[in-house]
Design an enzyme around this catalytic site. Structure first.
Site, PDB file in Angstrom:
ATOM      1  N   ASN A 148      32.736  27.493  41.060  1.00 46.78           N
ATOM      2  CA  ASN A 148      31.906  26.952  39.984  1.00 46.78           C
ATOM      3  C   ASN A 148      30.612  26.315  40.513  1.00 46.78           C
ATOM      4  OD1 ASN A 148      32.461  25.454  36.885  1.00 46.78           O
ATOM      5  ND2 ASN A 148      33.396  27.404  37.396  1.00 46.78           N
TER       6      ASN A 148
ATOM      7  N   HIS B  74      27.530  25.946  38.313  1.00 51.62           N
ATOM      8  CA  HIS B  74      27.898  26.274  36.935  1.00 51.62           C
ATOM      9  C   HIS B  74      27.936  25.059  36.009  1.00 51.62           C
ATOM     10  CE1 HIS B  74      28.853  30.078  38.797  1.00 51.62           C
ATOM     11  NE2 HIS B  74      29.169  30.614  37.635  1.00 51.62           N
TER      12      HIS B  74
ATOM     13  N   HIS C 140      25.897  26.207  33.126  1.00 49.80           N
ATOM     14  CA  HIS C 140      26.490  26.471  31.807  1.00 49.80           C
ATOM     15  C   HIS C 140      25.822  25.625  30.719  1.00 49.80           C
ATOM     16  CE1 HIS C 140      30.618  28.381  33.116  1.00 49.80           C
ATOM     17  NE2 HIS C 140      29.607  29.230  33.179  1.00 49.80           N
TER      18      HIS C 140
ATOM     19  N   ARG D 245      39.806  26.738  43.752  1.00 50.56           N
ATOM     20  CA  ARG D 245      39.081  27.758  42.973  1.00 50.56           C
ATOM     21  C   ARG D 245      37.839  27.143  42.311  1.00 50.56           C
ATOM     22  NH1 ARG D 245      40.993  32.664  38.912  1.00 50.56           N
ATOM     23  NH2 ARG D 245      38.851  33.221  38.364  1.00 50.56           N
TER      24      ARG D 245
ATOM     25  N   GLU E 175      42.941  27.600  39.046  1.00 42.81           N
ATOM     26  CA  GLU E 175      41.949  26.541  39.295  1.00 42.81           C
ATOM     27  C   GLU E 175      42.552  25.142  39.218  1.00 42.81           C
ATOM     28  OE1 GLU E 175      37.938  27.330  37.621  1.00 42.81           O
ATOM     29  OE2 GLU E 175      37.815  25.159  37.353  1.00 42.81           O
TER      30      GLU E 175
ATOM     31  N   GLU F  31      25.177  35.205  42.047  1.00 44.02           N
ATOM     32  CA  GLU F  31      26.601  34.970  42.341  1.00 44.02           C
ATOM     33  C   GLU F  31      26.944  35.462  43.757  1.00 44.02           C
ATOM     34  OE1 GLU F  31      28.414  33.201  40.208  1.00 44.02           O
ATOM     35  OE2 GLU F  31      28.220  33.919  38.137  1.00 44.02           O
TER      36      GLU F  31
ATOM     37  N   LYS G 218      36.192  36.114  46.853  1.00 43.55           N
ATOM     38  CA  LYS G 218      36.798  35.723  45.564  1.00 43.55           C
ATOM     39  C   LYS G 218      38.293  36.013  45.575  1.00 43.55           C
ATOM     40  CE  LYS G 218      36.382  35.266  40.707  1.00 43.55           C
ATOM     41  NZ  LYS G 218      35.594  35.327  39.509  1.00 43.55           N
TER      42      LYS G 218
END
Ligand SMILES: NC(=O)c1ccc[n+]([C@@H]2O[C@H](COP(=O)([O-])OP(=O)(O)OC[C@H]3O[C@@H](n4cnc5c(N)ncnc54)[C@H](O)[C@@H]3O)[C@@H](O)[C@H]2O)c1
Ligand SMILES: O=C(O)C(=O)C[C@@H](O)[C@H](O)[C@H](O)COP(=O)(O)O
Ligand SMILES: [Zn+2]
Length: 382
Positions: free
Chosen positions: A258, A261, A265, A254, A250, A199, A240
């Protein structure tokens, strides 16, 4: 993501402090060693005399709960620990119910506090419990993993997983304070540190090419625990904080956070939210895939995708589906998981793609057949 955070990092003694600017819900992020021992004084300054439900996991409790309980009592606060099992599987409905129940049993009232002491799992779970408890009580983040210090403790995304996918049930609920005790990282296992590093690298890949180049040169010092580690954490938090201040929920950029992700995810869910694949490891593979996909579409240079992969591999992170031990769903199964991504709108897929390192952008309405074809190739490649 180029506007500055609500406040630029300020360093005093060995503390760095930033503010997440959100009007009356603004809060400070304090970074530095020894902050867990100061948690009592710092929290009592905000909520004197409060009861504090400390949500933590067994690994963190064994190492750091005593320090925090002592500090809270010394400052006139009343702590009640609520312990959960370590690991992603605790981000589920059953454990959420247990935590909420324990906080109610401890008589945590409006005006009291929930303290999330741990990694991102504890932070997401405790934050969601705080958002739901009595329709919302305040909470403080005391992140103890690298991932939590650079990402999950900031920004107010809280929640749990569902059998349909990752983080599908939750709330935006901002903390009132983030205390990132960098000394706590000394007890963090290397694999978990690496996972959090994914990250950190993400911030460079999104919009800060000089930071990515700095990481390529300095990553060993970041892992080694010198001043570079604190610099990397502060730079990440500043990135951030800036985007969250602009776009809390978001609705716009924002979504850049991601990066990696959408693929990541789906892989995490596909691996059953197990120790086979940690969140940051999934993000590392997902970021490498986002760059390979971008290169395959002619959006970015092949050399950039290779550079991203080389750096992630040099720190020991996985970059390929083949790096995940055990079996995963087939391509249709992964596509079904991608279809549950929260960025999906009226069925259209959104990915964070890149025109180069530090040049990520939000790509809406990505053709699913191209994603599917890409995944078919990815599943075979080593
Ligand atoms: N809300 C957000 O914005 C956001 C952002 C990024 C990730 N996340 C979520 O965060 C989670 C991952 O967080 P994580 O990587 O911190 O995982 P984690 O919370 O599972 O912590 C990692 C492991 O390290 C242990 N640990 C934590 N601190 C320790 C310490 N100081 N010493 C020894 N052991 C310690 C934990 O017990 C756990 O076993 C995922 O669920 C992910 O979805 C949320
Ligand atoms: O804070 C954000 O926004 C992020 O996207 C940060 C991510 O690193 C984090 O994993 C987040 O929980 C993912 O959010 P989600 O909305 O895709 O569940
Ligand atoms: Zn993440």
């Amino acid at each position: 993501m180029n506007t500055p955070a609500a406040s630029e990092p300020r360093a005093a003694a060995d503390r760095t402090q930033l503010c997440v600017g959100l009007g009356e819900r603004s809060y400070d992020i304090v970074i530095g060693p020894g902050l867990l021992a100061e948690a009592g004084a710092r929290i009592a300054a905000l909520r004197p005399g409060a009861r504090v439900g400390i949500v933590t996991d067994h690994n963190v409790a064994d190492r750091h709960l005593g320090t925090v309980e002592t500090a809270l009592r010394a400052a006139g606060l009343s702590p009640t620990p609520v312990l959960v099992a370590p690991g992603e599987k605790s981000k589920c409905f059953a454990v959420f119910e247990e935590v909420v129940d324990a906080l109610l049993a401890a008589r945590i009232e409006r005006g009291d506090l929930v303290l999330a002491l741990g990694g991102g799992v504890v932070g997401d779970l405790a934050g969601f419990a705080a958002a739901a408890l009595r329709r919302g009580v305040d909470f403080v983040q005391a992140p103890t993993s690298l991932l939590a210090q650079v990402d999950s403790s900031v920004g107010g995304k809280t929640g749990i997983n569902s059998r349909h996918g990752k983080n599908l049930v939750g709330a935006f609920h901002q903390p009132i304070l983030v205390l990132a005790d960098t000394g706590a990282l000394d007890t963090l296992p290397l694999r978990e540190f690496r996972s959090g590093y994914a990250e950190v690298a993400k911030y460079g890949l999104i919009d800060n090419a000089p930071f990515f180049a700095w990481l390529e040169r300095k990553w060993q010092a970041v892992f080694g625990g010198g001043p570079e580690r604190i610099e990397a954490i502060a730079t990440s938090c500043a990135s951030k904080a800036a985007v969250v201040s602009r776009d809390e929920k978001e609705t716009g950029d924002r979504a850049l956070l991601n990066l990696g992700h959408t693929f990541g995810h789906a892989l995490e869910a596909g691996a059953g939210f197990s120790q086979r694949l940690l969140h940051g490891e999934a993000v590392a593979i997902g970021m490498a895939q986002a760059f390979r996909f971008s290169a395959a579409q002619g959006l970015c240079a092949e050399g950039d995708a290779a550079r991203v992969e080389a750096h992630l591999r040099s720190v020991g992170l996985p970059t390929r589906i083949a790096d995940i031990p055990g079996t995963l769903p087939d391509t249709d199964g992964l596509m079904a998981l991608i279809g549950q991504d929260k960025k999906v709108s009226r069925g259209a897929l959104t990915f964070i793609l890149a025109r180069g390192i530090g040049q990520s952008y939000i790509a809406r309405d990505v053709d699913p057949s191209q994603v599917r074809a890409f995944l078919e190739v990815e599943r075979q490649s080593r």
